[in-house]
Design a protein around this motif. Structure first.
Motif, PDB file in Angstrom:
ATOM      1  N   PRO A 301      29.995  32.518  27.306  1.00 26.62           N
ATOM      2  CA  PRO A 301      30.827  31.499  27.288  1.00 26.62           C
ATOM      3  C   PRO A 301      30.990  31.911  29.155  1.00 26.62           C
ATOM      4  O   PRO A 301      31.638  31.115  29.183  1.00 26.62           O
ATOM      5  CB  PRO A 301      31.667  31.918  26.731  1.00 26.62           C
ATOM      6  CG  PRO A 301      31.278  33.488  26.024  1.00 26.62           C
ATOM      7  CD  PRO A 301      29.872  33.286  26.304  1.00 26.62           C
ATOM      8  N   PHE A 304      27.474  29.026  29.821  1.00 28.36           N
ATOM      9  CA  PHE A 304      27.220  27.915  28.832  1.00 28.36           C
ATOM     10  C   PHE A 304      26.789  26.475  29.265  1.00 28.36           C
ATOM     11  O   PHE A 304      27.549  25.436  29.249  1.00 28.36           O
ATOM     12  CB  PHE A 304      28.673  27.651  28.394  1.00 28.36           C
ATOM     13  CG  PHE A 304      28.517  27.705  26.051  1.00 28.36           C
ATOM     14  CD1 PHE A 304      28.075  28.137  25.634  1.00 28.36           C
ATOM     15  CD2 PHE A 304      28.921  26.457  25.820  1.00 28.36           C
ATOM     16  CE1 PHE A 304      28.308  27.992  24.487  1.00 28.36           C
ATOM     17  CE2 PHE A 304      28.869  25.746  24.200  1.00 28.36           C
ATOM     18  CZ  PHE A 304      28.599  26.901  23.585  1.00 28.36           C
ATOM     19  N   ILE A 394      35.627  27.905  32.958  1.00 31.80           N
ATOM     20  CA  ILE A 394      34.970  28.944  31.387  1.00 31.80           C
ATOM     21  C   ILE A 394      34.159  29.458  32.439  1.00 31.80           C
ATOM     22  O   ILE A 394      33.640  31.076  33.122  1.00 31.80           O
ATOM     23  CB  ILE A 394      34.696  27.962  30.690  1.00 31.80           C
ATOM     24  CG1 ILE A 394      33.439  27.650  30.719  1.00 31.80           C
ATOM     25  CG2 ILE A 394      35.714  28.336  29.496  1.00 31.80           C
ATOM     26  CD1 ILE A 394      31.833  27.988  29.394  1.00 31.80           C
ATOM     27  N   ASN A 461      29.766  35.377  22.015  1.00 31.23           N
ATOM     28  CA  ASN A 461      30.210  33.982  21.140  1.00 31.23           C
ATOM     29  C   ASN A 461      29.857  33.886  20.222  1.00 31.23           C
ATOM     30  O   ASN A 461      29.803  32.558  20.212  1.00 31.23           O
ATOM     31  CB  ASN A 461      29.661  33.194  22.461  1.00 31.23           C
ATOM     32  CG  ASN A 461      30.032  31.485  22.512  1.00 31.23           C
ATOM     33  OD1 ASN A 461      30.980  31.816  22.148  1.00 31.23           O
ATOM     34  ND2 ASN A 461      29.887  30.573  23.025  1.00 31.23           N
TER      35      ASN A 461
HETATM   36  C1  LIG Z   1      30.732  30.074  22.876  1.00 34.24           C
HETATM   37  O1  LIG Z   1      31.560  29.427  24.111  1.00 34.24           O
HETATM   38  C2  LIG Z   1      32.058  28.079  24.098  1.00 34.24           C
HETATM   39  C3  LIG Z   1      32.058  28.488  25.869  1.00 34.24           C
HETATM   40  O2  LIG Z   1      33.531  28.798  26.331  1.00 34.24           O
HETATM   41  C4  LIG Z   1      33.193  27.083  22.961  1.00 34.24           C
HETATM   42  O3  LIG Z   1      32.336  26.067  23.673  1.00 34.24           O
HETATM   43  C5  LIG Z   1      31.881  27.431  22.094  1.00 34.24           C
HETATM   44  O4  LIG Z   1      32.921  27.175  21.060  1.00 34.24           O
HETATM   45  C6  LIG Z   1      31.928  29.389  21.719  1.00 34.24           C
HETATM   46  N1  LIG Z   1      30.989  29.472  20.491  1.00 34.24           N
HETATM   47  C7  LIG Z   1      31.614  30.093  19.769  1.00 34.24           C
HETATM   48  C8  LIG Z   1      30.277  30.518  18.315  1.00 34.24           C
HETATM   49  O5  LIG Z   1      32.296  30.841  19.944  1.00 34.24           O
END
Ligand SMILES: *[C@@H]1O[C@H](CO)[C@@H](O)[C@H](O)[C@H]1NC(C)=O
Ligand SMILES: *[C@@H]1O[C@H](CO)[C@@H](O)[C@H](O)[C@H]1NC(C)=O
Ligand SMILES: *[C@@H]1O[C@H](CO)[C@@H](O)[C@H](O)[C@H]1NC(C)=O
Ligand SMILES: *[C@@H]1O[C@H](CO)[C@@H](O)[C@H](O)[C@H]1NC(C)=O
Ligand SMILES: *[C@@H]1O[C@H](CO)[C@@H](O)[C@H](O)[C@H]1NC(C)=O
Ligand SMILES: *[C@@H]1O[C@H](CO)[C@@H](O)[C@H](O)[C@H]1NC(C)=O
Ligand SMILES: *[C@@H]1O[C@H](CO)[C@@H](O)[C@H](O)[C@H]1NC(C)=O
Length: 632
Positions: A301, A304, A394, A461
């Motif tokens: 994240p 990404f 982010i 994440n």
């Molecule tokens: C992972 O990080 C991205 C970017 O912040 C976010 O959009 C996404 O929802 C996250 N995925 C999960 C499964 O948390």
């Protein structure tokens, strides 16, 4: 470091006429394999006209369409091969053919090869040799590689992955027998002088002059160069069996290689970590990057996003190239990417060069070193930063002109599990080959533990990872003395509908050879090289079944474990026996370990050990933050 007087050979080489002879254009032959397809024909990236469908950065919420399409092709092979593999092994009272016809029964397999310098390359090679149906023999696990979807490598493990793909998905046996590659008795300091007949003996001065010219050509084309360029070029000379160590070979060219395109080889992935200058990273805050034949980027994240690998080096801003902007190709050299993944060894450039090395090189390396401080000379510079302005709300690199990457093991996650635990990849089982140097240069679970510590935190994440005990428990319960399965109970996860993969941990251990050679040992006689590979082969096959004649059955059961859970199928008794034997059951014994000096598990192989090369160990003179990384 020693500054040498200009030798007569070096002086001759540096005269203008000799220099132009060396950099004369090479005959560019595109072969049906990972190829020298850099448009410059050499190490330099080039400006090219952008394709009509101009490359862009994409978000990391799913697989790339290229990877999804490729997986469909690969699946035809893995399914046929897995069927053959399971039939060969023959799990008692179980009909694999009819079982696999059930909905959602097909498993997806990954193999991850840790870092650890040449030790990791060689121990990993032993595992691959065993898993390959072309070389694995009748009694072992041959066919696992052909059934595998993903093959990830990091640092020394990335050298192995790179060498296999750059040489036409060759077998380990072919790489051992081909005298153009893997001549590790010649150090990277002296170059492929004495034995690499096929690529022509180079004297040390000429070898370094070639490297110098190649790196200068990148500089002349307008790109930053650093120690990683020198290191990457030098290490790749031993890995790619082509003239000048494959200076023009790009990782993106794998996508056009027949073996890959036709689905006859797994999806290779190389891992590096993001680390800005003067930053320290640990598993809990590193941004983990991957390079695959289609893309490079991160699922984390903190970024990404992914850039098309072929156009790495182009000027992206907020995810796209400006209308009148140029595209760059040929930046994703194998040398640079393998050098990045193993950038810890940039420090090797600090060692004493042989006298034959031209002073030009020594001066250049010195000036590179003095232009940066010690804590940062392991950084590989990716400039322009393809992720400039991308996901700026982010991303922690959106404002940086330069993307700085370092050795993939720098955050202690020394096994490249990150790409294959991503939920989007839907992997069921990972064979995690660990050649880390933790206790007396044997692994003690530190790498797995680092990935476990990260799971469940924000940076993970949403990825889960099996529970992993502390290092004392690893040693006390012998979890690192031979293969151990982690995460067997698929219902013991938050998301038990979609549990993370089962981990088959395959630690480096002494079967027939003391393969715990130092990470910084730069040279290996052929016999020693082959003894380490054979020891890894014995670990992968448990001595071709002599330590456990049910071992290959247990490998097959591990492959099917998540599938059984998904289809609600009671595993056959033979598999339950395997799980009883190999699964970590959650018990802990964290009493402090006094010593860990494992002995041979099979009869010692003396061929290699009598030939230990003395002296010439890479001296480590750099102190500072980065040296928390001895485990690599
Ligand atoms: C992972 O990080 C991205 C970017 O912040 C976010 O959009 C996404 O929802 C996250 N995925 C999960 C499964 O948390
Ligand atoms: C690559 O390997 C395949 C399969 O072994 C072989 O058919 C092909 O000729 C090889 N290609 C090159 C360029 O060596
Ligand atoms: C490529 O283009 C950039 C800017 O667009 C320029 O600075 C550089 O010199 C060019 N490189 C070559 C080799 O032409
Ligand atoms: C990562 O964590 C370590 C240890 O807490 C800290 O010293 C370092 O500054 C952090 N790095 C980043 C990039 O946040
Ligand atoms: C395990 O290895 C790490 C280095 O990776 C080391 O710091 C630690 O002391 C080792 N633990 C044991 C119990 O040997
Ligand atoms: C089951 O999950 C718990 C909680 O995460 C963990 O402590 C335990 O070690 C897990 N058991 C096994 C065998 O992995
Ligand atoms: C390798 O391990 C053995 C014991 O298993 C130990 O005696 C030896 O010192 C270790 N070698 C290195 C180079 O760490």
């Amino acid at each position: 470091m020693r500054l040498t007087a200009l030798s007569a050979t070096a002086a001759a080489l540096l005269s203008p006429s000799a220099a132009s002879a060396i950099s004369a254009p090479r005959d560019l032959q595109i072969k049906p394999r990972a190829a020298p397809d850099a448009p410059s024909g050499g190490y330099a990236p080039s400006n090219v006209t952008c394709p009509s469908n101009s490359p862009t950065i994409r978000g990391a919420s799913a697989l790339s369409s290229e990877e999804s399409d490729w997986r469909k092709t690969r699946e035809e092979t893995t399914r046929a091969e897995l069927k053959t593999f399971l039939d060969k092994i023959g799990i008692a009272d179980f009909d694999a053919g009819s079982y696999l016809e059930r909905d959602n029964a097909w498993p997806r397999i990954a193999i991850s090869l840790s870092g650890g310098g040449y030790r990791a390359l060689l121990n990993g090679a032993g595992f691959i040799k065993a898993a390959d149906s072309r070389t694995g023999g009748d009694k072992g696990i041959g066919g696992l590689l052909q059934s595998t979807t993903y093959l990830s490598g990091l640092s020394g493990g990335s050298w192995l992955v790179g060498s296999i793909y750059a040489n036409n998905f060759s077998t380990i046996t072919q790489l051992q027998e081909n005298d153009a590659v893997w001549q590790f008795q010649d150090t990277i300091f002296s170059g492929p002088s004495s034995s690499s007949k096929s690529i022509g003996a180079l004297d040390t001065a000429k070898y370094w002059k070639n490297i110098y010219d190649e790196v200068e050509s990148k500089d002349d084309a307008g790109f930053e160069t650093s120690l990683t360029d020198y290191w990457g070029r030098a290490v790749t000379y031993q890995l790619i069996g082509d003239d000048d160590g494959g200076a023009a070979y790009t990782v993106s060219s794998i996508a056009d290689a027949d073996h890959f395109k036709n689905g006859n080889a797994p999806f290779p992935i190389i891992v590096a970590d993001g680390r800005n200058p003067n930053e320290l990273i640990i598993s809990l805050n590193s941004t983990v990057f991957e390079f695959n034949p289609f893309e490079m980027g991160s699922w984390d994240p903190t970024l990404f996003g992914f850039v098309p690998l072929e156009y790495l080096g182009s000027n992206f801003d907020k995810g796209s190239i400006s209308k009148d902007g140029k595209c760059v190709r040929g930046f994703d050299q194998f040398s640079f990417i393998l050098g990045t993944s193993s950038s810890l060894f940039n420090m090797a450039m600090l060692t004493e060069f042989p006298d034959e090395v031209p002073s030009l090189i020594v001066d250049k390396v010195e000036s590179l070193l003095s232009s940066i401080d010690d804590a940062n000379n392991d950084i590989a510079q990716y400039r322009p930063n393809p992720f400039l302005g991308y996901n700026s709300e982010i991303s922690n690199i959106a404002d940086e002109e330069e993307l700085s990457l370092v050795d993939g093991g720098m955050d202690l996650q020394n096994i490249p599990l990150h790409p294959v635990i991503q939920p989007a990849r839907e992997v069921d089982v990972i064979f995690a080959v660990d050649s880390s140097a933790d206790t007396n240069n044997w692994p003690n679970g530190t790498a797995l533990r680092a990935t476990y510590d990260r799971a469940g935190t924000d940076i993970a994440n949403g990825t889960e990872f099996p529970s992993i005990p502390d290092q004392n428990t690893f040693i006390n319960l012998k979890l690192n003395a031979g293969p151990t399965f982690f995460g067997c109970d698929a219902s013991n996860f938050t998301n038990s509908e979609k549990p993370p993969p089962l981990i088959v941990y395959v630690p480096n251990a002494p079967y027939t050879f003391m393969s715990n050679v130092s990470t910084f040992d730069p040279s290996y006689e052929i016999e020693e090289r082959d003894s380490i590979i054979q020891n890894g082969f014995n670990g992968a096959t448990q001595g071709e079944g002599s330590l456990d004649d049910k071992w290959s059955t247990c490998v097959a059961c591990a492959v099917l474990s998540r599938s059984f859970h998904r289809t609600g199928t009671e595993p056959p008794q033979a598999c339950k026996d395997c799980f009883d034997k190999y699964c970590w059951d959650g018990s802990i014994n964290d009493a402090e370990v006094q010593s860990y000096l494992p002995d041979f598990r099979l009869e010692e192989d003396n061929a290699g050990s009598s030939l230990r090369l003395g002296g010439a160990w890479w001296t480590l003179v750099v102190a500072g933050a980065t040296w928390s990384v001895f485990a690599i």
